[in-house]
Design an enzyme around this catalytic site. Structure first.
Site, PDB file in Angstrom:
ATOM      1  CG  HIS A  69      51.999  30.239  36.970  1.00  0.00           C
ATOM      2  ND1 HIS A  69      51.635  31.493  37.415  1.00  0.00           N
ATOM      3  CD2 HIS A  69      53.297  30.089  37.328  1.00  0.00           C
ATOM      4  CE1 HIS A  69      52.665  32.069  38.012  1.00  0.00           C
ATOM      5  NE2 HIS A  69      53.693  31.242  37.967  1.00  0.00           N
ATOM      6  CG  ASP A 126      49.639  34.910  33.504  1.00  0.00           C
ATOM      7  OD1 ASP A 126      49.110  35.745  32.725  1.00  0.00           O
ATOM      8  OD2 ASP A 126      49.921  35.158  34.685  1.00  0.00           O
TER       9      ASP A 126
END
Length: 107
Positions: free
Chosen positions: A77, A80
């Site tokens: 995450h 990202d």
């Protein structure tokens, strides 16, 4: 997961998110033909990405030295968010330039 890894993850998320926010502000400034402000916001976005790059480089250095970092959903995450910030900054630079060119042609 230890606190140091969580600090890396949160740093990447925070700086990636900041970079994206500044990039959006740059586009909004360009829409209003405020290219000085747009440039300021792009520079802020680049600074946030530089901070994220330093965090990531430290993590990669530790990995190269044999201190392995667990890859988990939090780390994915965080990466990202970083890539999203980079993408938004790159696109914002292009969009600001486009607005500047349109503004010059309309004068």
């Amino acid at each position: 997961m230890n606190d140091d890894v969580m600090k890396v993850i949160m740093g990447l998320i925070m700086e990636g998110g900041n970079a994206k926010s500044f990039a959006i502000k740059a586009i909004n400034a360009a829409k209003e033909n405020d290219f000085v402000e747009a440039d300021k916001q792009i520079k802020k976005s680049e600074k946030a990405l530089g901070n994220a790059h330093n965090i990531q480089t430290n993590m990669l250095t530790k990995e190269a030295q044999g201190e392995h970092t667990e890859v988990n959903l939090y780390m994915v995450h965080a990466q990202d968010w970083l890539m999203t910030g980079i993408t938004f900054k790159d696109l914002a630079k292009e969009i600001v330039e486009l607005y500047e060119n349109l503004n010059q042609k309309n004068k």
